[in-house]
Design an enzyme around this catalytic site. Sequence first.
Site, PDB file in Angstrom:
ATOM      1  N   LYS A 219       0.789  -1.224   0.000  1.00  0.00           N
ATOM      2  CA  LYS A 219       0.000   0.000   0.000  1.00  0.00           C
ATOM      3  C   LYS A 219       0.827   1.284   0.000  1.00  0.00           C
ATOM      4  CE  LYS A 219      -3.870   0.057   1.944  1.00  0.00           C
ATOM      5  NZ  LYS A 219      -5.187  -0.196   2.471  1.00  0.00           N
TER       6      LYS A 219
ATOM      7  N   HIS B 150     -16.463  -5.416   5.367  1.00  0.00           N
ATOM      8  CA  HIS B 150     -15.621  -5.442   4.172  1.00  0.00           C
ATOM      9  C   HIS B 150     -15.975  -6.569   3.217  1.00  0.00           C
ATOM     10  CE1 HIS B 150     -13.570  -2.240   6.079  1.00  0.00           C
ATOM     11  NE2 HIS B 150     -13.355  -2.976   7.148  1.00  0.00           N
TER      12      HIS B 150
ATOM     13  N   ARG C  73      -6.933  -7.861 -10.728  1.00  0.00           N
ATOM     14  CA  ARG C  73      -7.626  -9.086 -11.154  1.00  0.00           C
ATOM     15  C   ARG C  73      -8.994  -8.722 -11.723  1.00  0.00           C
ATOM     16  NH1 ARG C  73      -8.713  -8.424  -5.605  1.00  0.00           N
ATOM     17  NH2 ARG C  73     -10.940  -8.097  -5.324  1.00  0.00           N
TER      18      ARG C  73
ATOM     19  N   GLU D 283      -4.070   8.610   7.946  1.00  0.00           N
ATOM     20  CA  GLU D 283      -4.880   9.343   6.956  1.00  0.00           C
ATOM     21  C   GLU D 283      -5.979  10.098   7.663  1.00  0.00           C
ATOM     22  OE1 GLU D 283      -6.723   6.755   4.110  1.00  0.00           O
ATOM     23  OE2 GLU D 283      -4.892   6.489   2.962  1.00  0.00           O
TER      24      GLU D 283
END
Length: 503
Positions: free
Chosen positions: A116, A235, A292, A200
């Site tokens: 990330k 999620h 993907r 963040e």
Amino acid sequence: MFQKILIANRGEIAVRVMRTLREMGIATVAVFSEADREALHVRMADEAVCVGPASSSESYLRIDKILEAAALTGAEAIHPGYGFLSENAEFARACKEAKITFIGPSPEAIDVMGEKTRARKLMAEAGVPLVPGTPSAVEDPKEALKAAEEMGFPVLIKAAAGGGGKGMRRVDDPSEFQAAFEGARREAISAFGNGDVYVEKFVLKPRHVEIQVMADGHGNVVHLFERDCSVQRRHQKIIEETPCPVLAEETRQAMGEVAVQAARAVDYIGAGTVEFLLDQDQSFYFLEMNTRLQVEHPITEMITGVDLVRWQVKVANGEPLALRQEDLTIRGAAVECRIYAEDPENQFRPSPGKIEALRPPSGPGVREDGGVYAGATVPVHYDPMISKLITWGEDREQAVARMRRALQEYVITGITTNLAFHREVLDHPDFVSGEYDTNFVPRWLKERDQTGPTHQELAELAAVIYAYQRDQKPATAQLTGPSTSTGSKWKHFGRLRELGRGK
Ligand code: MV4
């Protein structure tokens, strides 16, 4: 063109890939675990090779076994589907070494997007907007707190090696920062073996909007518009739709252009998805890129008319993209409901088992991408998603009305599914209006848990009481049997009691 392709996956996605390959006149090779001997993807393939025992780590994740199966059958390319080895750079490299075409991006692109902080840095350089935050991992909690105070609370501490929401901590007040920072580090070390974290600004009430991109080996990159995946729980996506009901046309264009830039920055080839957080003021921020084909790709196919698997295969074969950006348009709207073998009335616990009856819906604007059949057993070993129901309409209202109709037609018996749950979501005012965000499902579930039974539950309860009065024996057996003793029927009684108390 390839003569034969191996599909390194199972379930609905293996079936979906094979459908396109058959249309293209390409022979198909399935791989399967011992638990999947009778699975639909095995029955549909021209050839099938057993790659090991039920456990994924001993079968579908075994690079050596998959490559052995390809060599044995003479497959020239491998489609990895999603999950399993689809974002495994080592697998992409091993295919290259074995001179088998991996239908996907380069190992380098997979690697960059998997890290990330590396991806963030590269994206920032490419002009992709990021959520305001520290440019890279921070080690010193004092320094991290200073950065947090500069961006303003609430903030979100994220694991650099994370993804999918793991290792995230929200901090609302500076006094909680140090403890959360250290907690996040510990969690990241135990979950990923890497304690790097960054900070963040926390985006309140965001929507999850992602852009489908497609790139060939000749420098052409296009986007195929967005998908809104904000209807999620822990999620796990539940419902996806396109176009995003609140996205302004100029935001759509800007987001699409940014996604193309992101793909170009990593020399991307094939199908990919760039995920963004969409703020209430239409600002958007890069989250991550999935290297993907995604579960929800069919809704994009419905509104663009493109077969993404066909494009993947052609690109892997060295062909240029068939359409330019200006040839692509959004036609109508599409919705997807993920059908899981799980019990929404019982903490969404997986409910594997034998499917007795199966009657998928059909008719105008309905597509069902399934991986099972009547008499098949849903194994305990894998993801419990058994099918995807997709509807298309001239506009959102028609697509949603068709989804309601299709959900009513859908019959699955023998196992518990989330079909009734989907029917409830589709009738929720927030879904109907399109004014939802990523907190919609958790907020609604909390509320729902504290209120009386739904019409669906009352109807089920009435049926049980009726059966009990008519013939005590079967009803008793049903109520006290092991499968329902801790299940929804008892919950209905509990809810009815609450309702009786005037709650
Ligand atoms: C966020 C956020 C709010 N602010 N980042 C969750 C998964 C991971 N890929 C990123 N996630 C989030 N990042 C900032 N700065 C809220 C989430 C988030 C979320 C994002 C997309 C879809 C569903 C979600 C559910 C909870 C939190």
